[in-house]
Motif scaffolding. Structure first.
Motif, PDB file in Angstrom:
ATOM      1  N   ASN A  71       0.819  -1.220   0.000  1.00  0.00           N
ATOM      2  CA  ASN A  71       0.000   0.000   0.000  1.00  0.00           C
ATOM      3  C   ASN A  71       0.852   1.268   0.000  1.00  0.00           C
ATOM      4  O   ASN A  71       0.651   2.151   0.842  1.00  0.00           O
ATOM      5  N   ARG A 132      -2.435  -6.763   9.009  1.00  0.00           N
ATOM      6  CA  ARG A 132      -3.803  -6.500   9.498  1.00  0.00           C
ATOM      7  C   ARG A 132      -3.764  -5.596  10.726  1.00  0.00           C
ATOM      8  O   ARG A 132      -4.577  -4.684  10.877  1.00  0.00           O
ATOM      9  N   GLN A 134      -1.391  -3.471  11.431  1.00  0.00           N
ATOM     10  CA  GLN A 134      -0.980  -2.141  10.961  1.00  0.00           C
ATOM     11  C   GLN A 134      -2.176  -1.374  10.385  1.00  0.00           C
ATOM     12  O   GLN A 134      -2.362  -0.194  10.667  1.00  0.00           O
ATOM     13  N   GLU A 135      -2.998  -2.091   9.598  1.00  0.00           N
ATOM     14  CA  GLU A 135      -4.179  -1.442   9.005  1.00  0.00           C
ATOM     15  C   GLU A 135      -5.143  -0.989  10.095  1.00  0.00           C
ATOM     16  O   GLU A 135      -5.703   0.101  10.036  1.00  0.00           O
ATOM     17  N   ASN A 138      -3.743   2.026  11.807  1.00  0.00           N
ATOM     18  CA  ASN A 138      -3.881   3.212  10.947  1.00  0.00           C
ATOM     19  C   ASN A 138      -5.302   3.730  10.969  1.00  0.00           C
ATOM     20  O   ASN A 138      -5.546   4.928  11.047  1.00  0.00           O
TER      21      ASN A 138
END
Ligand SMILES: Nc1nc2c(ncn2[C@@H]2O[C@H](COP(=O)(O)OP(=O)(O)OP(=O)(O)O)[C@@H](O)[C@H]2O)c(=O)[nH]1
Length: 313
Positions: A71, A132, A134-135, A138
């Motif tokens: 990403n 996952r 980290q997402e 965020n």
């Protein structure tokens, strides 16, 4: 441990051969894969996972550098003089896990490629969990409308930056700003135009700052920036550049050209005050900028009591 490795990896076709073969490389590979897997299970931080992977893999294969891109976010870096690379697009049950590349001055041999591909079998599940995580982090720390960090992230970062500035005795400044007469924009052009304007402001801020300058949407039409290693004069110059950039932006929305301005308060951490006093001084300076006619930058008083006394008068 070898059971765990064999069992864990037998889900991956490439590794079945490893479990049934018994030459010395295979035994070392099995050992490294086991140690690696144990260490990979100790963290959810993607960067740390990749460092563990490469660190352990280096026991069997010389790797000069690596990069992982997911990403648009890159971990690791290519080193100079490493013309050869091995590149993998990682997926797990159709879930994309980014692209990993290993770099080296010398070409990778077939048996080294086999080792790396086998070890990637240990990385894949921890990496998926890390991405996952980290997402989720965020999402929890960013503002869904503008994409910049949110108030929760600000609280966390202010704590961290104040601690660092105190420990390493460097200057930390804060900009606190909001859009002038924003209510009028909503009332005249509608709430959607107001939302688009907030997005535009976030973009102008990001376009006019260094990556190390941290921008946050504080809530509503209020934003904050934390400028590490920045004195009042530098912070004021950044604020003025930002204020002028916003004032010079003609924002288009559904056939309308909407111009807008911001008012900015600047405060520099005095080395002793608590975080809320620091924030309050920046807020007070913003109030002063509004009071002075808007589209202005004002610097906070160094002394909290002096600021409050002046505000009361
Ligand atoms: N479109 C939109 N409007 C918002 C959002 N959050 C807050 N607002 C609006 O922001 C406006 C803030 O109005 P005020 O606090 O009076 O501030 P202002 O009109 O900018 O006036 P000054 O700050 O004094 O220059 C209100 O109309 C809120 O409804 C948002 O996420 N989207």
């Amino acid at each position: 441990m070898s059971n765990l490795t064999t069992e864990r990896m037998s889900a991956d076709n490439k590794v079945v051969a490893l479990a049934t073969s018994n030459d010395s490389l295979t035994l070392r590979l099995e050992h490294v894969a086991g140690t690696m897997l144990r260490r990979l299970q100790t963290t959810l931080e993607v960067e740390e996972l990749l460092q563990i992977f490469v660190g352990e893999a280096r026991a069997l294969v010389a790797i000069d550098g690596y990069s992982h891109v997911y990403n648009n976010r890159t971990c690791g870096a290519r080193k100079r003089g490493t013309p050869h690379q091995l590149n993998y697009r990682l997926t797990l049950a159709e879930e994309a896990l980014g692209e990993i590349t290993f770099y080296r001055g010398e070409r990778f041999t077939d048996s080294e490629i086999h080792v790396i591909e086998t070890l990637l079998g240990s990385l894949i599940y921890p990496l998926r969990n890390g991405l996952r995580y980290q997402e989720a982090m965020n999402a929890a720390l960013s503002d869904s409308l503008t994409g910049v960090a949110n108030k929760r992230a600000f609280d966390y970062q202010l704590h961290r930056e104040v601690s660092l500035a105190t420990r390493y005795k460097y200057k930390l400044s804060m900009l606190f700003f909001d859009i002038d007469h924003f209510k009028k924009v909503n009332d005249t052009y509608g709430h959607a135009a107001g939302d688009a304007l907030l997005q535009q402001l976030a973009k102008v801020v990001q376009d006019n700052c260094r990556d190390s300058d941290l921008c946050f949407r504080f809530g509503g039409e209020e934003f904050a920036m934390l400028l590490a290693k920045t004195e009042t004069e530098g912070a004021y110059a950044i604020a003025e550049r930002l204020r002028e950039a916003v004032a010079n932006t003609a924002f288009q929305h559904e056939g309308h050209t909407i111009s807008f301005t911001i008012s900015i308060g600047v405060a520099t951490y005095d080395g002793e005050e608590n975080r809320s006093d620091f924030l309050e001084r920046a807020d007070q300076a913003l109030y002063d900028a509004k009071h002075a006619g808007r589209n202005k930058t004002k610097i906070a008083h160094q002394d909290q009591e002096e600021a409050l006394t002046q505000a009361a008068n």
